[in-house]
Each structure stands twice: as structure tokens, then as C-alpha cells.
Design a protein around this motif. Structure first.
Motif, PDB file in Angstrom:
ATOM      1  N   VAL A  76      54.102  50.881  93.775  1.00  0.00           N
ATOM      2  CA  VAL A  76      54.035  52.344  93.667  1.00  0.00           C
ATOM      3  C   VAL A  76      54.395  52.775  92.249  1.00  0.00           C
ATOM      4  N   THR A  77      55.444  52.190  91.690  1.00  0.00           N
ATOM      5  CA  THR A  77      55.853  52.533  90.328  1.00  0.00           C
ATOM      6  C   THR A  77      54.756  52.184  89.329  1.00  0.00           C
ATOM      7  N   ALA A  78      54.199  50.980  89.436  1.00  0.00           N
ATOM      8  CA  ALA A  78      53.147  50.554  88.507  1.00  0.00           C
ATOM      9  C   ALA A  78      51.926  51.465  88.608  1.00  0.00           C
ATOM     10  N   LEU A  79      51.496  51.754  89.824  1.00  0.00           N
ATOM     11  CA  LEU A  79      50.315  52.605  90.017  1.00  0.00           C
ATOM     12  C   LEU A  79      50.569  54.033  89.541  1.00  0.00           C
ATOM     13  N   THR A  80      51.785  54.518  89.754  1.00  0.00           N
ATOM     14  CA  THR A  80      52.130  55.874  89.310  1.00  0.00           C
ATOM     15  C   THR A  80      52.127  55.948  87.790  1.00  0.00           C
ATOM     16  N   LYS A  81      52.717  54.954  87.143  1.00  0.00           N
ATOM     17  CA  LYS A  81      52.735  54.926  85.675  1.00  0.00           C
ATOM     18  C   LYS A  81      51.321  54.892  85.097  1.00  0.00           C
ATOM     19  N   LEU A  82      50.408  54.216  85.802  1.00  0.00           N
ATOM     20  CA  LEU A  82      49.024  54.106  85.338  1.00  0.00           C
ATOM     21  C   LEU A  82      48.169  55.312  85.730  1.00  0.00           C
ATOM     22  N   GLY A  83      48.757  56.259  86.461  1.00  0.00           N
ATOM     23  CA  GLY A  83      48.020  57.444  86.885  1.00  0.00           C
ATOM     24  C   GLY A  83      46.980  57.140  87.955  1.00  0.00           C
TER      25      GLY A  83
END
Length: 190
Positions: free
Chosen positions: A133-140
Motif C-alpha cells: 500500500v505504501t509503495a503504490l501510494t508513493k507511486l500514485g
């Protein structure tokens, strides 16, 4: 274009699990009404995205023939979908997966999800999987958050948005309230 939807159970104080990854707080408020909503939510997706820790926990619990399960009808529907849907696992600690229709992502998470979003089909759903979730959120790459807020405070644990910096601008789409006191907050990323 397909959407990435994060469906996350959280405590009122913002934790997705206890420090030891425990989820016993989560099951105290679970009821058939919520099981129906979970099955309905999953029926609108066709791909499940998981991190390694969440994959191991879910596969251990749900990787069985639904006919052999002694559970409410809603759990059987959910189990049937979980077992038949494609599952993409993002992990560096596992080299194989055994759950039906599961595969380990072979590409960088951004490339993998961007390509999956371009494909025809229903939305993709992420369960738990805080690092993903963090990785996907950071990548938009997250389009929507569905936060299942449980009426419990645990004081410490694994926060949902621990490693995010900056502001994540969200728009509330709707809420759903259950008799157990759990509230789903549906947020679209602006």
C-alpha cells in the motif's frame, strides 16, 4: 482503465495490526453483515494484490475447497472468489506460491501495476499488505481507499501510512456503517 482499490481494516487509532501482526481486535467486531459487504466488494474486482506476509496468512486460512468449509454462506462466496481470482504477490522472501491462481510478480511494482491497469477487466483489490500500500501510494497508483475502521484502540502496532511523506489528498465518496460499530470510509485519491 482498471482501478487499484485498497481495502484495509484499521483500528480507530490508525493501526492495521498489532506490533506482532496480530489481528484479534479485527475479529471481535466481525459479523455476517460485514461478510456480505466483503463478498460484494470482492465481486466487483477480478485481481487480488498481496504482499508476502498477507499472502501467507490469507492462503493458510482461505486456501481450501469452499465446499468443505463450515462457514456462513457469505464466507463461502468470499472463499470461492478468493480461490478462483488471479493473485499477484509482491515479495522478496518467497520464491514460490501454491495458492490457486497466485503468482509472484516478476517486475518492479510500478511497472507491474501500470501494465495490469491497462488490461481489460474489473478493478484490482489490495488486502492488508502495508508495504505494498505504501509503495503504490508513493507511486500514485492507488485510486481508492476503503478503510474499515473498527471501534477499538490498541495503542501501538503497525500504522497504515507510516512511511508516507507529504499530504495525501483524498475525497470522501461515501460511508457504510455496520451494527458492530465498524464504519467503511470510501476515499478517492484526488
Amino acid at each position: 482503465m482498471r482501478k487499484v482499490i485498497v481495502s484495509m481494516n484499521v483500528t480507530l487509532d490508525g493501526f492495521m495490526s498489532a506490533s506482532d501482526c496480530g489481528l484479534d481486535w479485527h475479529f471481535k467486531s466481525w459479523n455476517e453483515e460485514m461478510a456480505r459487504a466483503t463478498a460484494e466488494q470482492l465481486s466487483k474486482a477480478d485481481t487480488i494484490l498481496l504482499g508476502g506476509v498477507t499472502y501467507r496468512g490469507m492462503a493458510q486460512y482461505w486456501n481450501t475447497n469452499p465446499v468443505n468449509m463450515i462457514r456462513p454462506r457469505e464466507d463461502l462466496d468470499f472463499a470461492s472468489m478468493l480461490n478462483s481470482y488471479p493473485k499477484v504477490v509482491f515479495t522478496k522472501s518467497m520464491s514460490t506460491v501454491s495458492w490457486n491462481n497466485a503468482r509472484i510478480a516478476q517486475r518492479d511494482i510500478g511497472d507491474e501495476i501500470t501494465e495490469l491497469k491497462r488490461r481489460e477487466g474489473k478493478d484490482m483489490i489490495v488486502y492488508g499488505s502495508g508495504k505494498i500500500v505504501t509503495a503504490l501510494t508513493k507511486l500514485g497508483l492507488v485510486d481508492e481507499f476503503r478503510m474499515w475502521v473498527h471501534p477499538v484502540v490498541i495503542g501501538c502496532g503497525k500504522p497504515v501510512f507510516k512511511e508516507l511523506s507529504g499530504i495525501l489528498d483524498l475525497q470522501l465518496l461515501k460511508t457504510e456503517i455496520f451494527s458492530s460499530g465498524v464504519v467503511i470510509l470510501f476515499y478517492q485519491v484526488r
